[in-house]
Design a protein around this motif. Structure first.
Motif, PDB file in Angstrom:
ATOM      1  N   ALA A 186       0.828  -1.203   0.000  1.00  0.00           N
ATOM      2  CA  ALA A 186       0.000   0.000   0.000  1.00  0.00           C
ATOM      3  C   ALA A 186       0.864   1.255   0.000  1.00  0.00           C
ATOM      4  O   ALA A 186       0.586   2.220  -0.728  1.00  0.00           O
ATOM      5  N   ALA A 187       1.917   1.241   0.798  1.00  0.00           N
ATOM      6  CA  ALA A 187       2.818   2.396   0.845  1.00  0.00           C
ATOM      7  C   ALA A 187       3.660   2.486  -0.423  1.00  0.00           C
ATOM      8  O   ALA A 187       3.877   3.574  -0.967  1.00  0.00           O
ATOM      9  N   ALA A 188       4.117   1.358  -0.902  1.00  0.00           N
ATOM     10  CA  ALA A 188       4.966   1.347  -2.092  1.00  0.00           C
ATOM     11  C   ALA A 188       4.211   1.852  -3.314  1.00  0.00           C
ATOM     12  O   ALA A 188       4.757   2.606  -4.143  1.00  0.00           O
ATOM     13  N   ARG A 189       2.973   1.450  -3.447  1.00  0.00           N
ATOM     14  CA  ARG A 189       2.163   1.863  -4.595  1.00  0.00           C
ATOM     15  C   ARG A 189       2.012   3.383  -4.647  1.00  0.00           C
ATOM     16  O   ARG A 189       2.019   3.989  -5.720  1.00  0.00           O
ATOM     17  N   ALA A 190       1.906   4.003  -3.482  1.00  0.00           N
ATOM     18  CA  ALA A 190       1.737   5.458  -3.421  1.00  0.00           C
ATOM     19  C   ALA A 190       2.986   6.198  -3.902  1.00  0.00           C
ATOM     20  O   ALA A 190       2.898   7.361  -4.299  1.00  0.00           O
ATOM     21  N   HIS A 191       4.125   5.517  -3.892  1.00  0.00           N
ATOM     22  CA  HIS A 191       5.385   6.165  -4.265  1.00  0.00           C
ATOM     23  C   HIS A 191       6.009   5.580  -5.524  1.00  0.00           C
ATOM     24  O   HIS A 191       7.157   5.881  -5.850  1.00  0.00           O
ATOM     25  N   GLY A 192       5.286   4.727  -6.211  1.00  0.00           N
ATOM     26  CA  GLY A 192       5.814   4.149  -7.434  1.00  0.00           C
ATOM     27  C   GLY A 192       6.943   3.166  -7.213  1.00  0.00           C
ATOM     28  O   GLY A 192       7.774   2.954  -8.101  1.00  0.00           O
ATOM     29  N   VAL A 193       6.983   2.554  -6.036  1.00  0.00           N
ATOM     30  CA  VAL A 193       8.006   1.550  -5.732  1.00  0.00           C
ATOM     31  C   VAL A 193       7.449   0.172  -6.043  1.00  0.00           C
ATOM     32  O   VAL A 193       6.326  -0.159  -5.653  1.00  0.00           O
ATOM     33  N   ARG A 194       8.212  -0.628  -6.740  1.00  0.00           N
ATOM     34  CA  ARG A 194       7.793  -1.992  -7.054  1.00  0.00           C
ATOM     35  C   ARG A 194       7.933  -2.881  -5.818  1.00  0.00           C
ATOM     36  O   ARG A 194       8.767  -2.628  -4.947  1.00  0.00           O
ATOM     37  N   VAL A 195       7.126  -3.942  -5.766  1.00  0.00           N
ATOM     38  CA  VAL A 195       7.189  -4.890  -4.651  1.00  0.00           C
ATOM     39  C   VAL A 195       7.335  -6.302  -5.206  1.00  0.00           C
ATOM     40  O   VAL A 195       6.619  -6.690  -6.136  1.00  0.00           O
ATOM     41  N   VAL A 196       8.261  -7.053  -4.645  1.00  0.00           N
ATOM     42  CA  VAL A 196       8.403  -8.464  -4.960  1.00  0.00           C
ATOM     43  C   VAL A 196       7.995  -9.252  -3.720  1.00  0.00           C
ATOM     44  O   VAL A 196       8.586  -9.102  -2.651  1.00  0.00           O
ATOM     45  N   ALA A 197       6.950 -10.050  -3.841  1.00  0.00           N
ATOM     46  CA  ALA A 197       6.423 -10.859  -2.741  1.00  0.00           C
ATOM     47  C   ALA A 197       6.966 -12.276  -2.879  1.00  0.00           C
ATOM     48  O   ALA A 197       6.731 -12.932  -3.893  1.00  0.00           O
ATOM     49  N   VAL A 198       7.681 -12.742  -1.869  1.00  0.00           N
ATOM     50  CA  VAL A 198       8.382 -14.026  -1.958  1.00  0.00           C
ATOM     51  C   VAL A 198       7.800 -15.040  -0.979  1.00  0.00           C
ATOM     52  O   VAL A 198       7.677 -14.758   0.214  1.00  0.00           O
ATOM     53  N   GLU A 199       7.460 -16.210  -1.484  1.00  0.00           N
ATOM     54  CA  GLU A 199       6.941 -17.293  -0.651  1.00  0.00           C
ATOM     55  C   GLU A 199       7.795 -18.545  -0.828  1.00  0.00           C
ATOM     56  O   GLU A 199       8.346 -18.792  -1.904  1.00  0.00           O
ATOM     57  N   PRO A 200       7.875 -19.381   0.215  1.00  0.00           N
ATOM     58  CA  PRO A 200       8.474 -20.702   0.036  1.00  0.00           C
ATOM     59  C   PRO A 200       7.592 -21.518  -0.908  1.00  0.00           C
ATOM     60  O   PRO A 200       6.366 -21.414  -0.866  1.00  0.00           O
ATOM     61  N   ALA A 201       8.202 -22.332  -1.734  1.00  0.00           N
ATOM     62  CA  ALA A 201       7.425 -23.153  -2.660  1.00  0.00           C
ATOM     63  C   ALA A 201       6.474 -24.083  -1.920  1.00  0.00           C
ATOM     64  O   ALA A 201       5.410 -24.438  -2.435  1.00  0.00           O
TER      65      ALA A 201
END
Length: 317
Positions: A186-201
Motif C-alpha cells: 500500500a505504501a509502495a504503490r503510493a510512491h511508485g516503488v515496485r514490490v516483490v512478494a516471496v513465498e516458500p514453494a
C-alpha cells in the motif's frame, strides 16, 4: 474486495512514532544496488511490533479497548509483539498457545507480563480457546496478520526505508499470511516503488489465492513454516498482489537455507528462515527487469525477523 490505503499506513506511522525502532538499512553488495533493511532489530525481534502497537493504540484512541484487555492465539512473533505492546501501554494481554509450545516461548511471553494459557495440541485448538475466551470475557481479539490495523502498522517500514534510500525502485518481502506484504504494498504503490512478494514453494498461500482468485487453504511444508506457515492469505494481500507493480516469486527451501547461512557466514547475521526467504529470491531477479530498466535502481530486501535457533548455523569451512 478488502484493500488497504496509504492513508491508513500514514495514520499508523503517526500513531507509533517514537514507540518502535526505526529500521536500519545497510548495503548488501559492493555495487550499492541491493540493500538490507534490518527489521529483525525491532522490538521483540520482528516487524510484528509495529502492527501490534498500531492495533492497540487505534483502539485506545477510539475508546474501544475493553477492561479485559487483548487476547491472541500465537506462540510466535505475533504473540510476542502483542504481549510487548500491551505491556508498553499498560494493557492486560492473554496469549493462547498449544500445550506443545516450547517452554522458552512461554517464559518469554510471561516476561512481557502476558497471561499464558495452554489449550489443545495444535494451533487450531489454541485459536478456538482464544475465541471462546474473547467471547466470554469481552477481551479484544487480535490477529497475527489478518487485520487492516495490523497490516497498516507493518507497512510503516516502507517509508522509513525510502527516507534512507533515495532512488529506491523495488522492495522485496517475505510472505506468509500477507499482512506485512499488504502494508508495504500500500505504501509502495503510493510512491511508485515496485514490490516483490516471496513465498516458500512449500507454503504458497498467496500464490494459490491468486490462481483461484480468492483466499484458499493450502498445505504447508517448508523450512520457513514456523513464521510463513499460514494456510490462507489475507484478502488484503490478495488485492495488493493483483495491482500493477507487484511481482510474486516462489523459492525452494534449499535456496532459503543457503541465503540464511550466507547471512551468517558473510555478516554474522542470524535471522529466521522467513527473513532469509526474501533474500533467497534476489539472486534470481533480473536487475534490468525488476529495477525498471535502471541499473542504478535500488532494491531493498526486508529481513523481517530474528526469533530463531542459531545452533544450526555453522561457520563456513
Amino acid at each position: 474486495m478488502e484493500h488497504l490505503t496509504y492513508g491508513e499506513v500514514e495514520a499508523a506511522g503517526r500513531r507509533i512514532a517514537g514507540r518502535v525502532r526505526p529500521v536500519v538499512v545497510a548495503p548488501g553488495d559492493d555495487g550499492g544496488r541491493v540493500w538490507l533493511a534490518l527489521e529483525y532489530l525491532q522490538h521483540t525481534g520482528s516487524f510484528k511490533a509495529r502492527g501490534a502497537q498500531n492495533f492497540l493504540l487505534a483502539h485506545t484512541e477510539a475508546g474501544t479497548l475493553p477492561a479485559a484487555g487483548v487476547t491472541i492465539a500465537s506462540g510466535g512473533n505475533a504473540g510476542l509483539a502483542c504481549a510487548w505492546a500491551a505491556r508498553e501501554l499498560g494493557v492486560r494481554a492473554t496469549v493462547f498457545l498449544p500445550e506443545t509450545a516450547p517452554a522458552v516461548k512461554v517464559a518469554r511471553l510471561r516476561s512481557y507480563g502476558a497471561e499464558v494459557r495452554l489449550a489443545g495440541r495444535e494451533y487450531a485448538e489454541a485459536l478456538a480457546a482464544c475465541e471462546e475466551f474473547a467471547a466470554g470475557s469481552g477481551a479484544l481479539a487480535s490477529h497475527a496478520y489478518d487485520h487492516p490495523l495490523i497490516a497498516a502498522g507493518a507497512g510503516t517500514v516502507l517509508d522509513e526505508i525510502r527516507a534512507q534510500l533515495p532512488g529506491l525502485d523495488t522492495v522485496v518481502v517475505s510472505v506468509g499470511g500477507g499482512g506485512l506484504f499488504a502494508g508495504v504494498a500500500a505504501a509502495a504503490r503510493a510512491h511508485g516503488v515496485r514490490v516483490v512478494a516471496v513465498e516458500p514453494a512449500g507454503s504458497r498461500a498467496l500464490d494459490a489465492a491468486l490462481a483461484a482468485g480468492r483466499p484458499v487453504d493450502v498445505p504447508v511444508e517448508s523450512v520457513a513454516a514456523d513464521s510463513l506457515g499460514a494456510r490462507r492469505a489475507t484478502a488484503l494481500a490478495v488485492h495488493a498482489a493483483q495491482q500493477d507493480g507487484v511481482r510474486t516469486v516462489l523459492v525452494p527451501d534449499a535456496a532459503i537455507v543457503r541465503a540464511r547461512q550466507e547471512l551468517w557466514d558473510e555478516r554474522r547475521i542470524a535471522v529466521e528462515h522467513a527473513a532469509a526467504t526474501a533474500l533467497a529470491a534476489v539472486a534470481g531477479l533480473d536487475g534490468t527487469d525488476v529495477a525498471a530498466g535502471a541499473d542504478s535502481g535500488r532494491i531493498a530486501v526486508l529481513l523481517c525477523g530474528a526469533n530463531t535457533d542459531p545452533s544450526d548455523l555453522v561457520a563456513a569451512g
